[in-house]
Write an enzyme that holds these catalytic residues in place. Sequence first.
Site, mmCIF file in Angstrom:
data_model
loop_
_atom_site.group_PDB
_atom_site.id
_atom_site.type_symbol
_atom_site.label_atom_id
_atom_site.label_comp_id
_atom_site.label_asym_id
_atom_site.label_seq_id
_atom_site.Cartn_x
_atom_site.Cartn_y
_atom_site.Cartn_z
ATOM 1 N N HIS A 1 20.769 0.893 -18.373
ATOM 2 C CA HIS A 1 21.722 1.958 -18.320
ATOM 3 C C HIS A 1 21.231 2.891 -16.978
ATOM 4 C CE1 HIS A 1 23.976 5.506 -19.618
ATOM 5 N NE2 HIS A 1 24.506 4.725 -20.487
ATOM 6 N N ASP B 1 25.907 -1.279 -26.191
ATOM 7 C CA ASP B 1 26.803 -2.171 -26.542
ATOM 8 C C ASP B 1 25.924 -3.262 -27.061
ATOM 9 O OD1 ASP B 1 29.160 -0.958 -25.389
ATOM 10 O OD2 ASP B 1 28.460 -1.371 -23.136
HETATM 11 N N1 CMC Z 1 19.150 -7.088 -17.074
HETATM 12 C C1 CMC Z 1 18.350 -7.352 -16.121
HETATM 13 N N2 CMC Z 1 17.872 -6.510 -15.206
HETATM 14 C C2 CMC Z 1 18.637 -5.442 -15.182
HETATM 15 C C3 CMC Z 1 19.683 -4.889 -16.201
HETATM 16 C C4 CMC Z 1 19.865 -5.871 -17.067
HETATM 17 N N3 CMC Z 1 20.855 -5.675 -17.928
HETATM 18 N N4 CMC Z 1 19.986 -3.798 -15.871
HETATM 19 C C5 CMC Z 1 19.402 -3.271 -14.827
HETATM 20 N N5 CMC Z 1 18.664 -4.058 -14.404
HETATM 21 C C6 CMC Z 1 17.599 -4.380 -13.242
HETATM 22 C C7 CMC Z 1 18.275 -4.403 -12.112
HETATM 23 O O1 CMC Z 1 18.196 -5.820 -11.596
HETATM 24 C C8 CMC Z 1 17.662 -3.692 -10.855
HETATM 25 O O2 CMC Z 1 16.396 -4.161 -10.688
HETATM 26 P P1 CMC Z 1 15.697 -4.252 -9.074
HETATM 27 O O3 CMC Z 1 15.404 -2.730 -8.864
HETATM 28 O O4 CMC Z 1 14.544 -4.702 -9.298
HETATM 29 O O5 CMC Z 1 16.555 -4.632 -8.214
HETATM 30 C C9 CMC Z 1 17.414 -2.406 -11.702
HETATM 31 O O6 CMC Z 1 17.056 -2.761 -13.033
HETATM 32 C C10 CMC Z 1 18.282 -1.361 -11.532
HETATM 33 O O7 CMC Z 1 19.525 -1.808 -11.968
HETATM 34 P P2 CMC Z 1 20.918 -1.443 -11.432
HETATM 35 O O8 CMC Z 1 21.910 -2.436 -11.603
HETATM 36 O O9 CMC Z 1 20.744 -0.912 -10.125
HETATM 37 O O10 CMC Z 1 21.297 -0.223 -12.091
HETATM 38 P P3 CMC Z 1 22.577 0.676 -12.366
HETATM 39 O O11 CMC Z 1 22.258 1.747 -12.693
HETATM 40 O O12 CMC Z 1 23.205 0.552 -11.365
HETATM 41 O O13 CMC Z 1 23.505 -0.111 -13.382
HETATM 42 C C11 CMC Z 1 24.036 -1.107 -15.649
HETATM 43 C C12 CMC Z 1 23.317 -0.044 -14.985
HETATM 44 C C13 CMC Z 1 24.425 -0.531 -17.123
HETATM 45 C C14 CMC Z 1 25.508 -1.313 -15.121
HETATM 46 C C15 CMC Z 1 23.258 -2.064 -15.440
HETATM 47 O O14 CMC Z 1 22.089 -2.006 -16.477
HETATM 48 C C16 CMC Z 1 23.836 -3.506 -16.115
HETATM 49 O O15 CMC Z 1 24.560 -4.081 -15.504
HETATM 50 N N6 CMC Z 1 23.649 -3.758 -17.558
HETATM 51 C C17 CMC Z 1 24.163 -4.929 -18.156
HETATM 52 C C18 CMC Z 1 25.922 -4.550 -18.578
HETATM 53 C C19 CMC Z 1 25.862 -3.606 -19.562
HETATM 54 O O16 CMC Z 1 25.058 -3.814 -20.618
HETATM 55 N N7 CMC Z 1 26.634 -2.715 -19.339
HETATM 56 C C20 CMC Z 1 26.736 -1.554 -20.534
HETATM 57 C C21 CMC Z 1 26.355 -0.273 -20.167
HETATM 58 S S1 CMC Z 1 26.024 1.025 -21.203
HETATM 59 C C22 CMC Z 1 27.563 1.372 -22.108
HETATM 60 C C23 CMC Z 1 28.867 1.626 -21.358
HETATM 61 O O17 CMC Z 1 28.793 1.849 -20.155
HETATM 62 O O18 CMC Z 1 29.642 0.786 -21.582
#
Ligand code: CMC
Length: 393
Positions: free
Chosen positions: A261, A315
């Site tokens: 998140h 989720d």
């Molecule tokens: N699985 C594996 N690694 C992850 C995940 C994950 N679900 N989420 C973040 N990371 C890692 C990512 O690879 C990165 O690592 P590094 O710094 O080594 O490159 C680090 O954590 C930061 O990730 P980010 O993608 O830059 O984080 P963000 O704040 O841009 O994205 C997010 C947040 C929710 C989009 C992302 O965590 C994600 O894609 N999660 C999976 C999809 C998901 O479950 N979405 C629902 C979000 S919550 C409710 C909603 O909004 O509906």
Amino acid sequence: MTFCEYKPGLEGIPATQSSISYVDGQKGILEYRGINIDELAKSSNFLETSYLLIWGGLPTKDELAEFEHEIRYHRRLKYRIRDMMKCFPESGHPMDALQACAAALGLFYSRRALDDPAYIRAAVVRLLAKIPTMVAAFQLMRKGNDPVQPRDDLDYSANFLYMLNEQEPDELAAHIFDVCLTLHAEHTINASTFSAMVTASTLTDPYAVIASAVGTLAGPLHGGANEEVITMLEEIGSVENVRPYLDGCLQRKAKIMGFGHRVYKVKDPRAIILQNLAEQLFEKFGRDDYYDIAVELETAVEERLGHKGIYPNVDFYSGLVYRKLGIPTDLFTPVFAIARVSGWLAHWKEQLAENRIFRPTQIYTGARNASYVPIEQRQSTHDRALLASLIAE
Ligand code: CMC
């Protein structure tokens, strides 16, 4: 204007001021209008919480009764909306159907009077009342059945489950569904809420505001993740396969759905409540095989990614609750939308109260002063074979 750093995804950049909800991502706290989500999940219900979010304070008994009555009265859909839905392909995603129907409301209620409190109230009531009916109607129509009319003697959540399954729901199931709606009702300036606010800031009508938010919620990085979680659990298939599956994802740098998140760096407080709700349902209606896989995945992800602050988000467990309630997987995100409409409307109202159109700036990275090349002298910049195969598809 002073120089400011470009942050992809606007991470950490305040885009508004708001008094609607508060998140402490380090401590795992979520509050609506200052009230902790645990307390609302325990003591409130979805419509009372919606009132709190939209009108800024808890309603009195009479205010709540009036609000509930208005919503009950507006649940039905115009037959033209139902006829429009009949033309949708049954293979289409219910989020696309919902977005089209929400936008279509603007055709029927086209008067726009954003400074008239009666207009605002009517739009709030209509949207809260009709969105669940649209979701349930599309579900029945795509199976070739007529939609079920809403029942005035049933509460908001019980009525939705009734319209969906054509039978009165179990009391615990209806209660748990209502708690799910409360948990999903609002969450500060997430992607769909931001999208609603940007649309609202142009002073367009509220149906366009909600339609743009529905479109944004649909993506797998946002609300669409709840559906993807079930697909992932299906793919994992067994507790033994959890760690090999996770290793594969990490090697490919693939995201684990339902984890991570932008704000929470601990387990999402809503995921804690949802996990508990799932367990209550399993106790009454039997366990879901995917639950053991989910719990093992949570342990494995914490071991491997806990140091990065990657924990279950809202989720992760919601899909397991919805499955037990008999909701089809591709309706999980529309159900999220039913709940989030109240947060979007609260932000719509807040935006209107002190509106300034959103118009950020950009850092231009393209060419300058390029010359216009006559068509006969141009070289194609496309891979022609690739282009031909795309056109053929
Ligand atoms: N699985 C594996 N690694 C992850 C995940 C994950 N679900 N989420 C973040 N990371 C890692 C990512 O690879 C990165 O690592 P590094 O710094 O080594 O490159 C680090 O954590 C930061 O990730 P980010 O993608 O830059 O984080 P963000 O704040 O841009 O994205 C997010 C947040 C929710 C989009 C992302 O965590 C994600 O894609 N999660 C999976 C999809 C998901 O479950 N979405 C629902 C979000 S919550 C409710 C909603 O909004 O509906």
